[in-house]
Design a protein around this motif. Sequence first.
Motif, PDB file in Angstrom:
ATOM      1  N   UNK A  36     -10.921  14.633   0.613  1.00 34.48           N
ATOM      2  CA  UNK A  36      -9.935  14.391  -0.453  1.00 34.48           C
ATOM      3  C   UNK A  36      -9.554  12.921  -0.448  1.00 34.48           C
ATOM      4  N   UNK A  37      -9.549  12.347  -1.634  1.00 32.06           N
ATOM      5  CA  UNK A  37      -9.149  10.946  -1.753  1.00 32.06           C
ATOM      6  C   UNK A  37      -7.674  10.812  -1.408  1.00 32.06           C
ATOM      7  N   UNK A  38      -7.325   9.686  -0.861  1.00 31.10           N
ATOM      8  CA  UNK A  38      -5.925   9.366  -0.600  1.00 31.10           C
ATOM      9  C   UNK A  38      -5.332   8.770  -1.873  1.00 31.10           C
ATOM     10  N   UNK A  39      -4.035   8.951  -2.047  1.00 34.32           N
ATOM     11  CA  UNK A  39      -3.356   8.420  -3.221  1.00 34.32           C
ATOM     12  C   UNK A  39      -3.548   6.917  -3.339  1.00 34.32           C
ATOM     13  N   UNK A  40      -3.542   6.219  -2.220  1.00 37.57           N
ATOM     14  CA  UNK A  40      -3.720   4.767  -2.269  1.00 37.57           C
ATOM     15  C   UNK A  40      -5.092   4.384  -2.820  1.00 37.57           C
ATOM     16  N   UNK A  41      -6.115   5.204  -2.570  1.00 37.17           N
ATOM     17  CA  UNK A  41      -7.443   4.926  -3.125  1.00 37.17           C
ATOM     18  C   UNK A  41      -7.427   5.065  -4.638  1.00 37.17           C
ATOM     19  N   UNK A  42      -6.671   6.029  -5.148  1.00 34.17           N
ATOM     20  CA  UNK A  42      -6.549   6.170  -6.605  1.00 34.17           C
ATOM     21  C   UNK A  42      -5.786   4.989  -7.195  1.00 34.17           C
ATOM     22  N   UNK A  43      -4.716   4.591  -6.530  1.00 31.49           N
ATOM     23  CA  UNK A  43      -3.895   3.495  -7.045  1.00 31.49           C
ATOM     24  C   UNK A  43      -4.592   2.150  -6.943  1.00 31.49           C
ATOM     25  N   UNK A  44      -5.591   2.038  -6.085  1.00 34.00           N
ATOM     26  CA  UNK A  44      -6.321   0.778  -5.939  1.00 34.00           C
ATOM     27  C   UNK A  44      -7.029   0.400  -7.235  1.00 34.00           C
ATOM     28  N   UNK A  45      -7.282   1.370  -8.103  1.00 33.03           N
ATOM     29  CA  UNK A  45      -7.945   1.089  -9.372  1.00 33.03           C
ATOM     30  C   UNK A  45      -7.009   0.498 -10.416  1.00 33.03           C
ATOM     31  N   UNK A  46      -5.702   0.563 -10.175  1.00 30.40           N
ATOM     32  CA  UNK A  46      -4.749  -0.011 -11.123  1.00 30.40           C
ATOM     33  C   UNK A  46      -4.698  -1.523 -10.968  1.00 30.40           C
ATOM     34  N   UNK A  47      -4.585  -2.205 -12.069  1.00 30.69           N
ATOM     35  CA  UNK A  47      -4.385  -3.643 -12.044  1.00 30.69           C
ATOM     36  C   UNK A  47      -2.915  -3.904 -11.726  1.00 30.69           C
ATOM     37  N   UNK A  48      -2.588  -5.022 -11.091  1.00 32.10           N
ATOM     38  CA  UNK A  48      -1.178  -5.307 -10.773  1.00 32.10           C
ATOM     39  C   UNK A  48      -0.281  -5.238 -12.003  1.00 32.10           C
ATOM     40  N   UNK A  49      -0.776  -5.615 -13.157  1.00 34.01           N
ATOM     41  CA  UNK A  49       0.041  -5.577 -14.373  1.00 34.01           C
ATOM     42  C   UNK A  49       0.280  -4.145 -14.847  1.00 34.01           C
ATOM     43  N   UNK A  72      -0.373  -4.785  -3.542  1.00 35.05           N
ATOM     44  CA  UNK A  72      -0.466  -3.381  -3.172  1.00 35.05           C
ATOM     45  C   UNK A  72       0.721  -2.661  -3.780  1.00 35.05           C
ATOM     46  N   UNK A  73       0.468  -1.503  -4.343  1.00 33.51           N
ATOM     47  CA  UNK A  73       1.540  -0.771  -5.009  1.00 33.51           C
ATOM     48  C   UNK A  73       2.457  -0.040  -4.033  1.00 33.51           C
ATOM     49  N   UNK A  74       1.883   0.539  -3.013  1.00 33.03           N
ATOM     50  CA  UNK A  74       2.690   1.311  -2.078  1.00 33.03           C
ATOM     51  C   UNK A  74       2.743   0.614  -0.737  1.00 33.03           C
ATOM     52  N   UNK A  75       3.948   0.391  -0.220  1.00 30.84           N
ATOM     53  CA  UNK A  75       4.045  -0.218   1.103  1.00 30.84           C
ATOM     54  C   UNK A  75       3.629   0.782   2.168  1.00 30.84           C
ATOM     55  N   UNK A  76       3.146   0.268   3.293  1.00 29.64           N
ATOM     56  CA  UNK A  76       2.778   1.147   4.395  1.00 29.64           C
ATOM     57  C   UNK A  76       4.006   1.852   4.939  1.00 29.64           C
ATOM     58  N   UNK A  77       5.132   1.189   4.944  1.00 29.70           N
ATOM     59  CA  UNK A  77       6.393   1.752   5.416  1.00 29.70           C
ATOM     60  C   UNK A  77       7.319   1.883   4.205  1.00 29.70           C
ATOM     61  N   UNK A  78       7.859   3.077   3.985  1.00 27.95           N
ATOM     62  CA  UNK A  78       8.751   3.287   2.851  1.00 27.95           C
ATOM     63  C   UNK A  78      10.073   2.573   3.074  1.00 27.95           C
ATOM     64  N   UNK A  79      10.657   2.012   2.015  1.00 30.58           N
ATOM     65  CA  UNK A  79      11.989   1.450   2.147  1.00 30.58           C
ATOM     66  C   UNK A  79      12.972   2.550   2.549  1.00 30.58           C
ATOM     67  N   UNK A  80      14.050   2.176   3.203  1.00 29.20           N
ATOM     68  CA  UNK A  80      15.032   3.145   3.727  1.00 29.20           C
ATOM     69  C   UNK A  80      15.524   4.115   2.645  1.00 29.20           C
ATOM     70  N   UNK A  81      15.730   3.615   1.424  1.00 27.48           N
ATOM     71  CA  UNK A  81      16.279   4.486   0.381  1.00 27.48           C
ATOM     72  C   UNK A  81      15.314   5.600  -0.048  1.00 27.48           C
ATOM     73  N   UNK A  82      14.009   5.482   0.281  1.00 32.25           N
ATOM     74  CA  UNK A  82      13.048   6.500  -0.072  1.00 32.25           C
ATOM     75  C   UNK A  82      12.750   7.473   1.084  1.00 32.25           C
TER      76      UNK A  82
END
Length: 125
Positions: free
Chosen positions: A85-98, A111-121
């Motif tokens: 199964x693909x990881x979500x980050x592999x799917x998001x890698x196809x998105x352009x930064x814009x 990178x869209x998703x940080x390796x460590x989530x911010x505290x509020x998440x």
Amino acid sequence: MSERDRLNTQPLEPQLQVLAETIQELAEARRGDSLALLALLRTLERLHQTIRDGLFQESLPDNRQALYGLLRDIETTGGWPYIYRMKLQALLANLQPSEAIEGIPTLPNNHLLPKELPEEYKPNN
């Protein structure tokens, strides 16, 4: 797997080849249609699970010698079948930064998703 068991699976090979070619043609005909290809992958995964959890488990050997033969065959002919199964980050890698999704912060390296989530998440423990 004994020589007798191996001979019993040989007639299956041409049918499996036809089936594989049919699935490949189906996928090629839907090139670029991510929803149709996702449906195909889901169908293959369900079929894999149904065979594995039903028919395959029912057919498992009930003695050590037969189990050894099965395990030896798995080892020598390509290992255990696995559906990756693909990881979500592999799917998001196809998105352009814009094209970043609103509400998901981007990092300086785009990178869209940080390796460590911010505290509020993070869930409260």
